[in-house]
Structures are given as C-alpha cells and as structure tokens.
Design a protein around this motif. Structure first.
Motif, PDB file in Angstrom:
ATOM      1  N   THR A  76     -19.330  -1.147  -1.872  1.00 10.02           N
ATOM      2  CA  THR A  76     -18.133  -0.701  -1.160  1.00 10.02           C
ATOM      3  C   THR A  76     -17.084  -1.812  -1.089  1.00 10.02           C
ATOM      4  N   ASP A  80     -15.462  -2.278  -4.516  1.00  6.95           N
ATOM      5  CA  ASP A  80     -14.542  -1.171  -4.772  1.00  6.95           C
ATOM      6  C   ASP A  80     -13.227  -1.366  -4.024  1.00  6.95           C
ATOM      7  N   ARG A  81     -13.315  -1.866  -2.791  1.00 10.21           N
ATOM      8  CA  ARG A  81     -12.099  -2.065  -2.004  1.00 10.21           C
ATOM      9  C   ARG A  81     -11.295  -3.267  -2.520  1.00 10.21           C
ATOM     10  N   LEU A 112     -11.027  -4.013  -5.702  1.00  9.86           N
ATOM     11  CA  LEU A 112     -10.345  -3.504  -6.876  1.00  9.86           C
ATOM     12  C   LEU A 112      -9.246  -2.515  -6.511  1.00  9.86           C
ATOM     13  N   ASP A 113      -9.402  -1.874  -5.372  1.00  6.87           N
ATOM     14  CA  ASP A 113      -8.408  -0.893  -4.934  1.00  6.87           C
ATOM     15  C   ASP A 113      -8.103  -1.124  -3.451  1.00  6.87           C
ATOM     16  N   PRO A 114      -7.304  -2.174  -3.149  1.00  6.13           N
ATOM     17  CA  PRO A 114      -7.052  -2.521  -1.735  1.00  6.13           C
ATOM     18  C   PRO A 114      -6.345  -1.397  -0.988  1.00  6.13           C
ATOM     19  N   ARG A 115      -6.753  -1.230   0.270  1.00  6.11           N
ATOM     20  CA  ARG A 115      -6.127  -0.230   1.122  1.00  6.11           C
ATOM     21  C   ARG A 115      -5.902  -0.848   2.497  1.00  6.11           C
ATOM     22  N   ARG A 132      -4.315  -8.005   3.137  1.00  5.86           N
ATOM     23  CA  ARG A 132      -5.074  -6.795   2.816  1.00  5.86           C
ATOM     24  C   ARG A 132      -6.446  -7.113   2.225  1.00  5.86           C
TER      25      ARG A 132
END
Length: 344
Positions: free
Chosen positions: A139, A142-143, A145-148, A215
């Motif tokens: 997890t 994944d975050r 590679l795709d920051p939110r 972030r």
C-alpha cells in the motif's frame, strides 16, 4: 541399568506427617504430577486466556476507530498501522485456542499432552505478521507511485495516539501475565504490541508532514512502519524457531545441574535435558550414584533429585530421573548393550 525412578501418583509429600510417612515417602514409588500441579497449570492457562481476550477487545476497538479514520482521511500510514493492529489483535485467536488445547489431559496418542499447540500458534502468529508487512508495504509503495492528499489530519493524529495508548496497555498486560505464567508466546505477543505502539507514534510524523503540505510524508512513514513490522517478524520468527527446536535458557540448565549436585547421594550429573511443553518445563536427567546402593536407595536419591528440581527450576512440572552406578575400574560399561543404538 534400567531406570529405577518410575512415576506413580502420590500426594503425600505436602502433608506434615511423621517419621513413618517420610520413610514411606522415600521408599514408595511416586510422582510430583499431583492435583495441585494440575490445578496450577489450569489456572495459568485461564489467566493467559483472560489476558488474550481482554487485549483482543482493546486492540479490536482501537483498530475499528483507526479504520474509520482511514476511510475518511486516506492516510496510508494510518492504514498500515491499522492493519498491523488488526493482525496483532487476531493473534489472540490461535494463541487462545492453544491455551484451551493445552488444558486437555494427555492421551495414549499425545502422551505429553497438548501443550505444544502454543508452538503451532506461534507459527500462525509469524505468518500473520508477515502478511501484515506485505499489505502495509504494498500500500505504501502504491501511494508513493501515485501520491494523494491526506485529509482530516487532526483525526489521523488522534487515531495514532489512540493506537499507541491501546497497544501500550495491551503490551504491559500481556508481558506481565506471560512472565507470571511462563508463556514465552504471550510475552512475545506483548513485545509485539509494544512495537505496534511505537509505529502508531510514527503515524504522527506522517500527519505532521501532511499538515505542512508534504504529500510524500504519509507513504514514507508507511514504508517505515513496514520496516518496523519486518523487524518484529524477524524477532518473532527467531523465538518461534527456538521453541520448536526445544531451546531453553542455558542459565536454567546451569541452575538444575547445581541443584542436582547438592542432593545427598548424587556423585555426578550426566545427561541433563530440559524442554518446554507449552508454558511448562519437563526435564530428563541421568545421575551417578553409588554402584553398591540398593534399588530402593537409588530410587530414593532419584526422588530427592526430582523434588529438588521441582523447587529450584521455575515452571518445571515433571522430571524423569535415571540413576547410573558409579564406574568401577575394570568393570564393563553398563550401557554397552546400547552402544550400537547411539546416533552416528
């Protein structure tokens, strides 16, 4: 020679009888597997179960609170902490089953009883910790590679503090009860909970970074939590491996040898083995006694040796004592007939 120390039920060594009783106590074959020891073993398992269910309730409630905050905030660091806390809570289930099984009496198939179920529970705990590490790490990557963005930062910080408080309470309770009843698995589970508490505090760092607009802070803390889980996994796996391999603290062996040498009639201590069966110890020992001693005298020495061990070695519930005659110059080894059975 064959072992003169055979076990038969008895209960007399605790009563303050006179000389005649003490004499028959020495000469009558008997065992220390008395009702009092069975009651003690059952009570220790009951205490372990109470500790497990209480900690399951606390960690379960903590994980639910954290999961609710994860759902609204999207914090991957808090998610990793929640997964770990949930896994820690669920480890109470296999360990609780092991405690229940350990209370069952020995059978003709399971002649040592069911205490080793705790070791099987340890394997399940290790696998559970490993699964939580994989999920938290996946997890976090994944975050990365795709920051939110992380929302509801104050709620994330509060949930992290709740996680620390819950884990620290559980850690203290499990460790205290585990040490009192001699359960290495319960102590290890308590130390695991303490580490979880520190990872909960790490979530605060991620919340602080998110509040400052960084972030990547949240997924990086998630990776740090994964690393912490991996360290716990290493330590837990090592403890479980040692228990499966019948490892004991060498200090216990030293203590047992010292006590045995002080028993009147013991000329030497040969082979000495200790092993854990659940959270109880058993011993096997070969003593050297006077070769001219009668069988009754050799048996009395073996009984005194077992008695001394039961008082000196914590958590010891039974000892099988074998008496060997002291060697005489020119005499053949009494164990010669067994030599071809020795492991190569």
């Amino acid at each position: 020679m064959s072992d003169p120390h055979r076990h038969h039920p008895h209960d007399g060594h605790r009563s303050p009888a006179g000389r005649w009783h003490r004499l028959t106590h020495r000469l009558t074959p008997h065992s220390h597997e008395s009702a009092a020891k069975v009651d003690s073993a059952l009570e220790s398992s009951a205490r372990g179960l109470r500790a497990l269910w209480a900690s399951l309730g606390v960690l379960g409630a903590t994980a639910l609170v954290q999961a609710a905050v994860v759902a609204v905030s999207g914090s991957v660091a808090l998610l990793g902490d929640t997964v770990h806390n949930t896994a820690d809570a669920l480890t109470a289930v296999p360990l609780g089953i092991a405690f229940v099984l350990g209370r069952r009496a020995a059978t003709r198939r399971f002649t040592y009883g069911y205490g080793r179920a705790e070791d099987l529970a340890g394997i399940v705990i290790v696998l559970t910790i490993a699964a939580s590490a994989v999920l938290a790490g996946w997890t976090a990557v994944d975050r990365l590679l795709d920051p939110r963005p992380v929302t509801h930062v104050p709620a994330v910080a509060a949930a992290a503090l709740a996680g620390f408080a819950g884990n620290e309470w559980v850690a203290r309770y499990r460790i205290r009860v585990g040490r009192e009843i001699g359960s290495a698995a319960l102590v290890a589970d308590g130390l695991h909970a303490r580490t979880d508490g520190y990872t909960s505090l790490a979530v605060l760092l991620g919340a602080g970074g998110a509040a400052l607009g960084w972030r990547l802070a949240d997924p990086l803390v998630g990776l740090a939590i994964t690393a912490a889980i991996t360290l716990v996994l290493r330590d837990a796996a090592r403890e479980v491996f040692r228990r499966l391999m019948d490892a004991v603290d060498p200090a216990l062996v030293d203590r047992a040898e010292q006590v045995l040498r002080e028993v009147p009639g013991v000329r030497g201590v040969g082979e000495l083995r200790l092993r854990w069966v659940g959270h109880r110890l058993r011993a096997e020992v070969a003593l050297v006694v006077d070769g001219e001693a009668t069988v009754r005298r050799a048996h009395a020495i073996a009984v005194e040796a077992e008695h001394a061990l039961l008082h000196a070695v914590p958590r010891l519930t039974a000892a099988l004592v074998h008496a060997d005659p002291a060697p005489v110059p020119g005499e053949a080894d009494p164990h010669l007939a067994l030599a071809h059975h020795a492991p190569g």
